[in-house]
Write a protein that holds these residues in place. Structure first.
Motif: not given
Length: 143
Positions: A114-130
């Motif tokens: 029942x939850x509405x969610x979103x899938x998306x493309x995100x730059x890998x650098x934003x995860x590696x940088x925290x």
């Protein structure tokens, strides 16, 4: 969903594109007021392999076929979500979309139960940088 005292087995798919982005779903913990991201996929059902579960989850959630499915590793994740302890074993795969249209869509809304969610493309650098939080944290090592 997570049942207290039970370990959940998940199959997640790491998909990257040529622009150094990864395809993830956005999550939110209202108790912690914390936004996070995780690879697409879901629970392995009794009688199916992790690979079959991964293919089924992509089909159910965003009507996408995946290909070039390659096993990467197994990750164990013990955490708190919505104020409750949770424990999961993740079978992590690297894969690609069959249809090129999924690489061109910036966001894809979908329902998980029942939850509405979103899938998306995100730059890998934003995860590696925290800058943005990818869960489980060990997942970053495979980007």
């Amino acid at each position: 969903m997570y049942k207290e005292g039970k370990i959940r087995v998940l199959a997640l798919g790491l998909i990257r594109d040529s622009n150094n982005r990864t395809f993830v779903s956005e999550g939110y913990d209202p108790v912690k007021k914390d936004k996070f991201y995780r690879a697409m996929g879901g629970g392995v059902e009794f009688g199916e392999t992790s690979k079959q579960a991964l293919q089924r989850e992509f089909q159910e959630e965003i009507q996408a076929e995946i290909t070039n499915i390659r096993y990467l590793t197994c990750l164990e994740n013990i955490f708190t979500f919505q104020g409750k302890s949770a424990h999961e074993i993740i079978q992590l795969f690297e894969c690609d979309f069959v249809h090129p249209k999924f690489y061109q869509q910036e966001t894809i809304p979908f329902n998980e139960g029942e939850r509405e969610k979103t899938a998306l493309w995100i730059d890998i650098g934003t995860f590696k940088s925290g800058t943005l939080r990818l869960v489980p944290e060990l997942f970053v090592d495979y980007l």
